[in-house]
Design a protein around this motif. Structure first.
Motif, PDB file in Angstrom:
ATOM      1  N   GLY A 152       0.832  -1.208   0.000  1.00 63.00           N
ATOM      2  CA  GLY A 152       0.000   0.000   0.000  1.00 63.00           C
ATOM      3  C   GLY A 152       0.866   1.258   0.000  1.00 63.00           C
ATOM      4  N   VAL A 153       1.955   1.210   0.756  1.00 65.92           N
ATOM      5  CA  VAL A 153       2.861   2.362   0.784  1.00 65.92           C
ATOM      6  C   VAL A 153       3.481   2.578  -0.597  1.00 65.92           C
ATOM      7  N   PHE A 154       3.934   1.484  -1.216  1.00 71.35           N
ATOM      8  CA  PHE A 154       4.523   1.638  -2.551  1.00 71.35           C
ATOM      9  C   PHE A 154       3.486   2.178  -3.550  1.00 71.35           C
ATOM     10  N   ALA A 155       2.245   1.751  -3.389  1.00 73.47           N
ATOM     11  CA  ALA A 155       1.203   2.233  -4.308  1.00 73.47           C
ATOM     12  C   ALA A 155       0.993   3.737  -4.122  1.00 73.47           C
ATOM     13  N   LEU A 156       0.991   4.170  -2.867  1.00 68.49           N
ATOM     14  CA  LEU A 156       0.811   5.597  -2.581  1.00 68.49           C
ATOM     15  C   LEU A 156       1.982   6.403  -3.159  1.00 68.49           C
ATOM     16  N   LEU A 157       3.185   5.898  -2.950  1.00 67.79           N
ATOM     17  CA  LEU A 157       4.368   6.600  -3.458  1.00 67.79           C
ATOM     18  C   LEU A 157       4.351   6.656  -4.982  1.00 67.79           C
ATOM     19  N   SER A 158       3.905   5.579  -5.595  1.00 72.60           N
ATOM     20  CA  SER A 158       3.849   5.549  -7.055  1.00 72.60           C
ATOM     21  C   SER A 158       2.867   6.595  -7.573  1.00 72.60           C
ATOM     22  N   LYS A 159       1.752   6.732  -6.888  1.00 75.91           N
ATOM     23  CA  LYS A 159       0.775   7.752  -7.302  1.00 75.91           C
ATOM     24  C   LYS A 159       1.412   9.138  -7.247  1.00 75.91           C
ATOM     25  N   ILE A 160       2.121   9.402  -6.159  1.00 74.98           N
ATOM     26  CA  ILE A 160       2.734  10.734  -6.024  1.00 74.98           C
ATOM     27  C   ILE A 160       3.783  10.926  -7.120  1.00 74.98           C
ATOM     28  N   ALA A 161       4.606   9.891  -7.320  1.00 69.11           N
ATOM     29  CA  ALA A 161       5.685  10.013  -8.304  1.00 69.11           C
ATOM     30  C   ALA A 161       5.122  10.231  -9.711  1.00 69.11           C
ATOM     31  N   ARG A 162       3.970   9.646  -9.996  1.00 70.78           N
ATOM     32  CA  ARG A 162       3.390   9.783 -11.338  1.00 70.78           C
ATOM     33  C   ARG A 162       2.430  10.959 -11.431  1.00 70.78           C
ATOM     34  N   GLY A 163       2.207  11.599 -10.301  1.00 78.08           N
ATOM     35  CA  GLY A 163       1.245  12.697 -10.298  1.00 78.08           C
ATOM     36  C   GLY A 163      -0.138  12.201 -10.655  1.00 78.08           C
ATOM     37  N   GLU A 164      -0.459  10.965 -10.219  1.00 79.06           N
ATOM     38  CA  GLU A 164      -1.742  10.368 -10.621  1.00 79.06           C
ATOM     39  C   GLU A 164      -2.906  11.023  -9.895  1.00 79.06           C
ATOM     40  N   SER A 165      -3.970  11.175 -10.563  1.00 79.63           N
ATOM     41  CA  SER A 165      -5.237  11.727 -10.070  1.00 79.63           C
ATOM     42  C   SER A 165      -5.006  12.647  -8.883  1.00 79.63           C
ATOM     43  N   LEU A 166      -4.540  13.812  -9.184  1.00 80.81           N
ATOM     44  CA  LEU A 166      -4.224  14.733  -8.095  1.00 80.81           C
ATOM     45  C   LEU A 166      -5.426  14.948  -7.194  1.00 80.81           C
ATOM     46  N   ALA A 167      -6.602  14.904  -7.793  1.00 80.12           N
ATOM     47  CA  ALA A 167      -7.790  15.135  -6.974  1.00 80.12           C
ATOM     48  C   ALA A 167      -7.955  14.022  -5.958  1.00 80.12           C
ATOM     49  N   ALA A 168      -7.577  12.800  -6.386  1.00 81.98           N
ATOM     50  CA  ALA A 168      -7.819  11.657  -5.504  1.00 81.98           C
ATOM     51  C   ALA A 168      -6.984  11.722  -4.236  1.00 81.98           C
ATOM     52  N   ILE A 169      -5.908  12.486  -4.291  1.00 84.35           N
ATOM     53  CA  ILE A 169      -5.081  12.557  -3.093  1.00 84.35           C
ATOM     54  C   ILE A 169      -5.705  13.505  -2.068  1.00 84.35           C
ATOM     55  N   ASP A 170      -6.774  14.211  -2.510  1.00 81.06           N
ATOM     56  CA  ASP A 170      -7.498  15.016  -1.530  1.00 81.06           C
ATOM     57  C   ASP A 170      -7.876  14.088  -0.396  1.00 81.06           C
ATOM     58  N   ILE A 171      -7.412  14.452   0.740  1.00 83.63           N
ATOM     59  CA  ILE A 171      -7.502  13.584   1.891  1.00 83.63           C
ATOM     60  C   ILE A 171      -8.925  13.102   2.168  1.00 83.63           C
ATOM     61  N   LYS A 172      -9.893  13.895   1.726  1.00 82.38           N
ATOM     62  CA  LYS A 172     -11.272  13.497   2.036  1.00 82.38           C
ATOM     63  C   LYS A 172     -11.779  12.409   1.092  1.00 82.38           C
ATOM     64  N   ASP A 173     -11.115  12.255  -0.037  1.00 86.20           N
ATOM     65  CA  ASP A 173     -11.665  11.382  -1.081  1.00 86.20           C
ATOM     66  C   ASP A 173     -11.055   9.993  -1.146  1.00 86.20           C
ATOM     67  N   ILE A 174      -9.832   9.863  -0.757  1.00 78.45           N
ATOM     68  CA  ILE A 174      -9.146   8.616  -1.093  1.00 78.45           C
ATOM     69  C   ILE A 174      -9.760   7.419  -0.353  1.00 78.45           C
ATOM     70  N   ASP A 175     -10.078   6.398  -1.125  1.00 78.57           N
ATOM     71  CA  ASP A 175     -10.717   5.192  -0.581  1.00 78.57           C
ATOM     72  C   ASP A 175     -10.535   4.109  -1.647  1.00 78.57           C
ATOM     73  N   GLU A 176      -9.460   3.376  -1.546  1.00 75.51           N
ATOM     74  CA  GLU A 176      -9.113   2.455  -2.644  1.00 75.51           C
ATOM     75  C   GLU A 176      -8.650   1.114  -2.090  1.00 75.51           C
ATOM     76  N   VAL A 177      -9.291   0.062  -2.564  1.00 80.31           N
ATOM     77  CA  VAL A 177      -8.853  -1.289  -2.196  1.00 80.31           C
ATOM     78  C   VAL A 177      -8.192  -1.911  -3.424  1.00 80.31           C
ATOM     79  N   GLN A 178      -7.057  -2.518  -3.226  1.00 77.89           N
ATOM     80  CA  GLN A 178      -6.395  -3.272  -4.304  1.00 77.89           C
ATOM     81  C   GLN A 178      -6.106  -4.663  -3.778  1.00 77.89           C
ATOM     82  N   GLN A 179      -6.462  -5.657  -4.571  1.00 81.35           N
ATOM     83  CA  GLN A 179      -6.236  -7.045  -4.154  1.00 81.35           C
ATOM     84  C   GLN A 179      -5.426  -7.754  -5.238  1.00 81.35           C
ATOM     85  N   PRO A 180      -4.467  -8.576  -4.850  1.00 83.15           N
ATOM     86  CA  PRO A 180      -3.729  -9.311  -5.883  1.00 83.15           C
ATOM     87  C   PRO A 180      -4.610 -10.392  -6.519  1.00 83.15           C
ATOM     88  N   TYR A 181      -4.363 -10.651  -7.782  1.00 84.01           N
ATOM     89  CA  TYR A 181      -5.169 -11.625  -8.523  1.00 84.01           C
ATOM     90  C   TYR A 181      -4.908 -13.046  -8.053  1.00 84.01           C
TER      91      TYR A 181
END
Ligand code: GCV
Length: 720
Positions: A152-181
């Protein structure tokens, strides 16, 4: 005391990170890069991009203190400081204000009993959730396992590094589950104990040298970090052509040092073993898997390994294959062999990967019914249900051996009561050995998405290997990586996209190749749109380009099969026991694998797939010569004759390889000089090699067929 020291160390590294940032934030020309950081560069964001993360909490709280959790917090603090220029302060769980809170769900519930994940988190899955905790805005990174928190930490860091969905990093919005296949997401390294790597193109082993484990394992630890960042949870460190000495007690003591550097990253170590070990190095006069002394030998060996490496993953077995010892010596089956080892590992939670790459390499090529492609299914399908629950059959993606194009192995649909994993080859043995650009994710996507029509229902290979279809307890993905001591790991900076893509697909095979390459390019080269678009387009085209100037229409790679697997060598892949590729003669080309007149290989597929491949009318052009022998004048679905397609494909492919040079040149000044020049030289080399391939194959087939090229190019002196 220990934890106070640890805290100080973290803070020191964060402060240093900020100081370093101040230095690198000054306007300087693009810095030279070696590729050693892979996609984990975490370079400073522009002030404008960094502003989008202003709401990221200022503090961090760690719930728990396992090595993996500590790694997660350390990684977060260091990389966030590098990217954002500010350091997260460490707080305790008694004051979790405005914090990134890291911990397992169970520990989180002790802090916030009301917070419930929106779905059950499987092992290694994670949940990123913005939440008000004790009245203050926090960001929770939680999972059911420590490793999930790290992911989860690596995923968060990757988002920041890629500048992904800047809006999603709005602290009020982020809510994401990722599960390995799937639970199995492993790499294999084909490293020999002397330090050489079989089919490795990135320098010598990071684990072994001169018959011993390296004294300095810094690189091995860095590799584990790289693997963990894409969710890979296991690594087999030695060649499947295993040296028996790996199991000597003295060697296990050495190997445990590698496990120690893997552990903080949640990467389990495993070993390839020689099935003959009980006899070859174990002092017994037999390795018969049904002999109780042999069972006892494996049991003691497993106990010894777990004594030293409590989180040991298990064994990989290559047996009765390419000269390796195997159960056939005693008239026993692969199930007998796999189970005796599996039972030794079972009490410790270990697994056995038994490779389905079992075939006779002394096949009589005069017999047109003989076909190496049939071997995996013939050997393993009859044993379905005979393997213990902690055995996984490791199946290469295609029925031959990592050729530039193969159909999916029919064995994926041939095991219903047996665990399976797909083996993909990251190291480019047959696809240009890292000297040619060949982004393999589109190829792997085709195989993983191939519909096996099991019992008449749509069933993609990805679901079979994940164990979803027949409700298997385990299964998944294995990639043969073969990184080495070269600074850039694989010998070529652009080849790292294949390692990244393997990890991402193993985590989620539904990701598109476009998404994967976009992520990788941003992480590896930054956010310049010209760089992203150019590199993504080149990578996405590269497999087809390579295929078109080597072996189109499913003919196989047409490489020197008895030697380096790199140069053109179409004659070498015929008239020897290693298997037949194309059966080209003066009248036609292709392997007849039909049920009606050929080797019968097609009969190993479920009926709907048989219908696709058996008839010339349905068979896709790109696999035509894999399944059918046709005259050179046979008209493809495109309307072109086979021979003209081969000529055109080679000429177009070589031209497209040459075009890579100009495409790359557009990036001058947009990326660091070091990688720019290194990669440019590679494209110049590849363009020359593509011409060598084009001319070798076109001349060979012209001489065989006697049919001239409509466009008059073949048979004339090379134009450049
Ligand atoms: C490690 C191919 C390769 C061999 C490899 C083998 C395997 O034959 O050329 O180098 O051996 O596959 O996958 O076992």
């Amino acid at each position: 005391m220990k934890s106070a020291r640890y805290t100080r160390a973290i803070m020191r590294s964060a402060v240093l990170g900020v100081a370093f940032l101040r230095l690198v934030a000054m306007p300087t020309p693009a810095a030279a890069e070696t590729g050693a950081e892979a996609w984990l560069r975490y370079s400073a964001l522009s002030p404008q991009a960094a502003r989008a993360y202003e709401k990221l909490p200022r503090n961090t709280v760690l719930l728990g203190e396992s090595p993996v959790l500590k790694t997660a917090q350390q990684e977060l603090i260091r990389d966030a400081a590098q990217m954002l220029g500010r350091s997260l302060r460490i707080r305790t769980s008694s004051s979790p204000q405005n914090a990134v809170i890291l911990g397992k769900l169970t520990d989180l519930h002790a802090l916030v009993p009301t917070l419930h994940a929106p779905q059950d988190l499987r092992a290694d899955g994670y949940w990123l959730k913005a939440a008000k905790i004790h009245g203050s805005e926090c960001l929770v990174v939680t999972a059911s396992t420590d490793r999930g928190v790290l992911y989860g930490v690596f995923a968060l860091l990757s988002k920041i590094a890629r500048g992904e969905s800047l809006a999603a990093i709005d602290i009020k919005d982020i809510d994401e589950v990722q599960q390995p296949y799937a639970p199995i997401r492993w790499v294999n390294q084909w490293d020999n104990l002397d330090g050489r790597i079989e089919r490795g193109y990135g320098g010598p082993s990071i684990f072994f040298t001169d018959g011993n484990v390296r004294s300095d394992l810094t690189r091995a630890g860095q590799y584990a970090r790289v693997l963990a960042s894409i969710g890979i949870n296991g690594c087999t460190i030695n060649n499947v052509n295993a040296a028996p000495g790996i199991l000597a007690d003295s060697f296990i003591a050495q190997v445990s040092r590698i496990a120690d550097v893997f552990r903080p990253w949640g990467v389990q170590l495993s070993l390839s073993v020689d099935l003959g070990s009980p006899k070859v190095m174990g002092g017994l006069d037999t390795f018969d898997p049904l002999d109780p002394r042999v069972a006892e030998w494996w049991r003691k060996k497993a106990d010894e390994i777990y004594r030293r490496i409590p989180d040991f993953g298990g064994f990989v077995v290559k047996a009765d294959s390419e000269g390796r010892l195997g159960p056939s010596t005693y008239g026993r089956t692969p199930a007998d062999a796999a189970n005796v080892i599996a039972r030794a590992l079972k009490p410790h939670g270990g697994v056995v990967f038994y490779r389905a790459f079992v075939y006779n390499h002394h096949l009589d090529w005069h017999d047109l019914k003989n076909d190496r492609a049939k071997a995996a299914y013939d050997n393993f399908h009859p044993l379905d249900g005979a393997f213990d629950d902690n055995v996984i059959i490791q199946i290469k993606n295609g029925p031959i051996d990592f050729q530039v194009r193969e159909p999916a192995s029919p064995l994926f649909a041939g095991l219903r009561r047996t665990n399976e994993a797909i083996e993909l080859q990251i190291t480019q043995e047959y696809t240009g050995q890292q000297r040619h650009l060949c982004f393999l994710i589109p190829m792997w996507k085709e195989v993983l998405g191939f519909d096996m029509h099991v019992d008449g229902n749509p069933v993609p290979v990805r679901d079979l290997v994940a164990g979803n279809v027949f409700h298997r307890p385990t299964g998944g993905f294995v990639g043969v990586a073969n990184v080495g001591m070269d600074a850039n790991w694989l010998g070529s900076p652009l080849a790292m996209a294949n390692l990244y893509g393997f990890g991402r697909l193993a985590w989620d095979p539904n990701l598109t190749a476009e998404k994967i390459i976009d992520e990788w390019t941003r992480l590896t080269f930054g956010s310049d749109p010209l760089v992203n678009q150019t590199i993504a387009a080149m990578q996405l085209n590269s497999w087809h380009v390579y295929e078109s100037y080597t072996g189109p229409l499913g003919a196989g790679t047409l490489t020197n099969i008895l030697g380096n697997h790199y140069d053109p060598g179409p004659e070498s892949s015929e008239e020897n026991g290693w298997g037949q590729w194309h059966r080209a003669d003066h009248a036609g080309i292709g392997m007849d694998r039909t049920i009606a007149t050929g080797t019968g290989f097609i009969g190993q597929y479920p009926p709907d797939v048989q219908k696709l491949y058996e008839s010339l009318a349905n068979c896709p052009d790109n696999l035509l010569l894999f399944f059918h022998h046709v005259p050179y004048t046979y008209a493809l679905h495109s309307g072109k004759t086979v021979i003209q397609h081969i000529y055109d494909s080679h000429y177009e492919g070589a031209k497209r390889a040459h075009d890579f040079i100009a495409q790359w040149r557009t990036l001058e000044g947009h990326i660091d000089d070091e990688r720019y020049r290194d990669i440019l030289a590679r494209f110049e080399y590849q363009a020359g090699e593509a011409v060598v391939w084009r001319d070798a194959i076109c001349t060979w087939i012209y001489r065989l067929s006697g049919i001239p090229d409509d466009k008059g190019r073949v048979g004339t002196p090379p134009s450049h």
